[in-house]
Design a protein around this motif. Structure first.
Motif, PDB file in Angstrom:
ATOM      1  N   LEU A 284       0.748  -1.124   0.086  1.00  0.00           N
ATOM      2  CA  LEU A 284      -0.001  -0.071  -0.109  1.00  0.00           C
ATOM      3  C   LEU A 284       0.779   1.256   0.079  1.00  0.00           C
ATOM      4  N   GLY A 285       1.875   1.036   0.796  1.00  0.00           N
ATOM      5  CA  GLY A 285       2.876   2.441   0.945  1.00  0.00           C
ATOM      6  C   GLY A 285       3.844   2.515  -0.412  1.00  0.00           C
ATOM      7  N   GLN A 286       3.895   1.664  -1.128  1.00  0.00           N
ATOM      8  CA  GLN A 286       4.942   1.908  -2.537  1.00  0.00           C
ATOM      9  C   GLN A 286       5.140   3.148  -3.138  1.00  0.00           C
ATOM     10  N   GLN A 287       6.141   3.731  -3.063  1.00  0.00           N
ATOM     11  CA  GLN A 287       6.271   4.876  -3.919  1.00  0.00           C
ATOM     12  C   GLN A 287       5.390   6.145  -3.291  1.00  0.00           C
TER      13      GLN A 287
ATOM     14  N   ALA B 282      -3.422   6.028   4.234  1.00  0.00           N
ATOM     15  CA  ALA B 282      -4.132   4.778   3.355  1.00  0.00           C
ATOM     16  C   ALA B 282      -4.177   3.736   4.078  1.00  0.00           C
ATOM     17  N   ALA B 283      -3.248   3.266   5.040  1.00  0.00           N
ATOM     18  CA  ALA B 283      -3.556   2.298   5.849  1.00  0.00           C
ATOM     19  C   ALA B 283      -4.725   2.364   6.914  1.00  0.00           C
ATOM     20  N   ALA B 284      -4.821   3.662   7.492  1.00  0.00           N
ATOM     21  CA  ALA B 284      -5.879   4.025   8.466  1.00  0.00           C
ATOM     22  C   ALA B 284      -7.294   3.816   7.700  1.00  0.00           C
ATOM     23  N   ARG B 285      -7.341   4.357   6.427  1.00  0.00           N
ATOM     24  CA  ARG B 285      -8.775   4.198   5.723  1.00  0.00           C
ATOM     25  C   ARG B 285      -8.803   2.810   5.444  1.00  0.00           C
ATOM     26  N   LEU B 286      -7.991   2.022   5.226  1.00  0.00           N
ATOM     27  CA  LEU B 286      -8.195   0.614   4.772  1.00  0.00           C
ATOM     28  C   LEU B 286      -8.649  -0.101   6.130  1.00  0.00           C
TER      29      LEU B 286
ATOM     30  N   ARG C 164      -2.599  -0.056 -10.863  1.00  0.00           N
ATOM     31  CA  ARG C 164      -1.645  -1.036 -10.667  1.00  0.00           C
ATOM     32  C   ARG C 164      -1.584  -1.469  -9.133  1.00  0.00           C
ATOM     33  N   ARG C 165      -1.375  -0.369  -8.459  1.00  0.00           N
ATOM     34  CA  ARG C 165      -1.056  -0.630  -7.189  1.00  0.00           C
ATOM     35  C   ARG C 165      -2.528  -1.370  -6.446  1.00  0.00           C
ATOM     36  N   ALA C 166      -3.394  -0.957  -6.660  1.00  0.00           N
ATOM     37  CA  ALA C 166      -4.928  -1.526  -6.402  1.00  0.00           C
ATOM     38  C   ALA C 166      -4.776  -2.936  -6.717  1.00  0.00           C
ATOM     39  N   GLU C 167      -4.362  -3.397  -8.029  1.00  0.00           N
ATOM     40  CA  GLU C 167      -4.423  -4.558  -8.525  1.00  0.00           C
ATOM     41  C   GLU C 167      -3.307  -5.498  -7.736  1.00  0.00           C
ATOM     42  N   SER C 168      -2.271  -4.976  -7.536  1.00  0.00           N
ATOM     43  CA  SER C 168      -1.136  -5.482  -6.553  1.00  0.00           C
ATOM     44  C   SER C 168      -1.596  -6.057  -5.594  1.00  0.00           C
ATOM     45  N   LEU C 169      -2.584  -4.884  -4.735  1.00  0.00           N
ATOM     46  CA  LEU C 169      -2.745  -5.263  -3.266  1.00  0.00           C
ATOM     47  C   LEU C 169      -3.989  -6.372  -3.388  1.00  0.00           C
TER      48      LEU C 169
ATOM     49  N   PRO D  83       2.039  -9.573  -9.178  1.00  0.00           N
ATOM     50  CA  PRO D  83       2.370  -8.316  -9.854  1.00  0.00           C
ATOM     51  C   PRO D  83       2.490  -7.201  -8.914  1.00  0.00           C
ATOM     52  N   GLY D  84       3.479  -6.224  -9.283  1.00  0.00           N
ATOM     53  CA  GLY D  84       3.423  -5.114  -8.710  1.00  0.00           C
ATOM     54  C   GLY D  84       4.795  -5.206  -7.629  1.00  0.00           C
TER      55      GLY D  84
END
Length: 504
Positions: free
Chosen positions: A334-337, A346-350, A392-397, A428-429
């Protein structure tokens, strides 16, 4: 694997606490085994043998010294260094895998037959998997007996024994007295410090000492954890790290006071199932890297002309690990880049959208009460409502969570670091940086430089080291096998340089 008798005896004669947990001293004339720093006068050299584990001593018929409590010491740093079957097995045994899955389950995770694994452990550690697990059960039983008001029958089953008789026999064999005597002696030693629920049920607030080898830098760990703390899941205040936990048998909450007393972190654990005490202790020790040998790390890095002054200024740094490998993997992807602050948001929202509330019985006012979502929950939730942001990040996660939920990808301390890196990079990712970072955080790999990391390279440049990835990798060969600790120092150098620029 044999230990050098003369070297070990010198450590015992000097009562050198640095060797506590790395071997035990078994005295033939008394039938007792001790930690190297035991305060009693050292026995004659001809009367002792040195064994690598408490389990080996117990298998040889020795019982534990009730004065020095050789099981209440930091674990051997060897298990973090070794990626072989013995090292990986020890990490899984301390996590309670034998209690939950039996020896066949342990062997399967390591890729061996039970018979092969037994031969390996007996040759390397002097005890097979059942004996090693038995020693772990005895240690957990002593903790519960001495620090809770659980009935002894409840202690027996919570510690993983199949019957009360097995529990009584094991405690007598290991400690030389029945469980009731252990409890009475503990009450006489420190009656004001016993923590219990008073009702004989599951422990409400169990306080434990998690010993470590000095020196220890608590402030660096606290700063790392504070910068990444997900609101509702974890919090840092006044030298204490608090968080919720998902343990094998149910949820829990813990408060870790890193500064309350020298030589140990004080953990206050509230668990829904007392069977989780042993696994919780193992995971918290890995989270804070409490089994490290800071003398060895600092001794090696301290000779470097650039890192030496940093080591002298802040000795005893630790690698921040993880109490939940799946959570760490999700948060890493989730924190990549993006920045640390953005990743935390982002982690708090999740967590808010998909997490579960801690049961009311385990909550404490003002403490975190949100359990980070499981991979299965996230895989389902993200399939229906994709994550906002780069596709791409969403799909990786999503793929990561689905792979973890299905069991295709296993993240536990028994994994081989190279094999784990390879499996992660097939997803992926996920590239070398993410795979290396997870090997450092999940497995405690002490030799991962992360030379492609921007902050690592900026820290190197701030210290006058090469900022180019290839050149830094070459320069860092001299830091093996402690390049993860060197990377941590470079991260801190980058942070200090940024702070200096902002305040200048």
């Amino acid at each position: 694997m044999l230990l050098d008798h003369d070297t070990c005896y010198r450590a015992v004669a000097a009562k050198d606490a640095r060797f506590d947990g790395q071997f035990v001293t078994a005295v033939r004339t008394t039938g007792i085994y001790c930690r190297p720093s035991c305060p009693v006068p050292p026995p004659k050299a001809r009367n002792v043998e040195f064994l690598r584990t408490a389990a080996a001593a117990q298998s040889a018929g020795y019982r534990a010294c009730r004065r020095c409590l050789p099981d209440a010491v930091p674990g051997s740093p060897e298990w973090n260094l070794r990626a072989d079957a013995a090292g990986r097995a020890m990490r899984l045994i301390t996590d309670g895998v034998v209690e939950r899955d039996g020896v066949p389950g342990l062997a399967s995770r390591l890729g061996y037959s039970p018979r092969q694994l037994g031969r390996i452990l007996s040759a390397e550690l002097g005890a097979g998997p059942l004996a090693l697990a038995r020693a772990q059960r005895a240690h957990t039983a002593r903790i519960l007996t001495e620090t809770t008001a659980l009935g002894l029958a409840d202690v027996a089953f919570a510690a993983g024994f199949g019957s009360v008789r097995q529990f009584n026999d094991t405690v007598r064999a290991v400690y030389g007295v029945p469980p009731s005597r252990l409890r009475a002696e503990a009450a006489r030693r420190a009656p004001a410090h016993r923590h219990h629920t008073g009702d004989g049920g599951a422990p409400g607030a169990l306080t434990l000492r998690l010993p470590y080898r000095s020196p220890f830098d608590p402030h660096g760990l606290l700063a790392h954890l504070d910068a990444r703390a997900v609101p509702g899941v974890e919090r840092v205040s006044e030298g204490t790290y608090r968080r919720t936990l998902r343990l094998p048998h149910g949820p829990a909450a813990v408060a870790l006071d890193l500064t309350a007393r020298p030589g140990a972190v004080v953990a206050t654990l509230r668990a829904s199932d007392p069977r989780d005490v042993g696994p919780a202790v193992a995971r918290l020790r890995r989270l804070l890297d409490l089994d490290a040998d800071p003398q060895a790390v600092d001794g090696a890095l301290g000779t470097d002309p650039v890192l030496g002054p940093l080591v002298a200024a802040t000795p005893g740094i630790r690698l921040a690990g993880t109490a939940d490998p799946a959570e760490t993997a999700v948060r890493t992807v989730l924190g990549q880049q993006i920045s640390v602050a953005a990743a935390r948001t982002a982690a708090a929202r999740l967590a808010t959208a998909h997490g579960d509330r801690l049961p009311a019985a385990l909550r404490s006012p003002g403490d975190p009460d949100l359990l980070f979502p499981t991979p299965a929950t996230l895989a389902d939730g993200l399939a229906r409502n994709p994550l906002e942001g780069p596709a791409r990040r969403a799909e990786s996660l999503r793929v990561l969570c689905a792979t973890l939920a299905s069991g295709e990808l296993v993240l536990d301390p028994g994994r081989d670091p190279d094999a784990l890196r390879a499996e992660l990079q097939e997803l992926p990712g996920i590239g070398p940086w993410t795979a290396g970072y997870l090997a450092m955080r999940v497995l405690g790999d002490p030799d991962e430089l992360l030379a492609s990391d921007l902050a690592v390279r900026r820290g190197a440049e701030a210290l006058g080291l090469p900022g180019d990835e290839a050149a830094l990798t070459a320069r860092a060969r001299a830091w093996a096998p402690w390049r993860s600790y060197a990377a941590t120092r470079l991260w801190r150098a980058a942070s200090s340089a940024t702070t200096t620029r902002r305040t200048a």
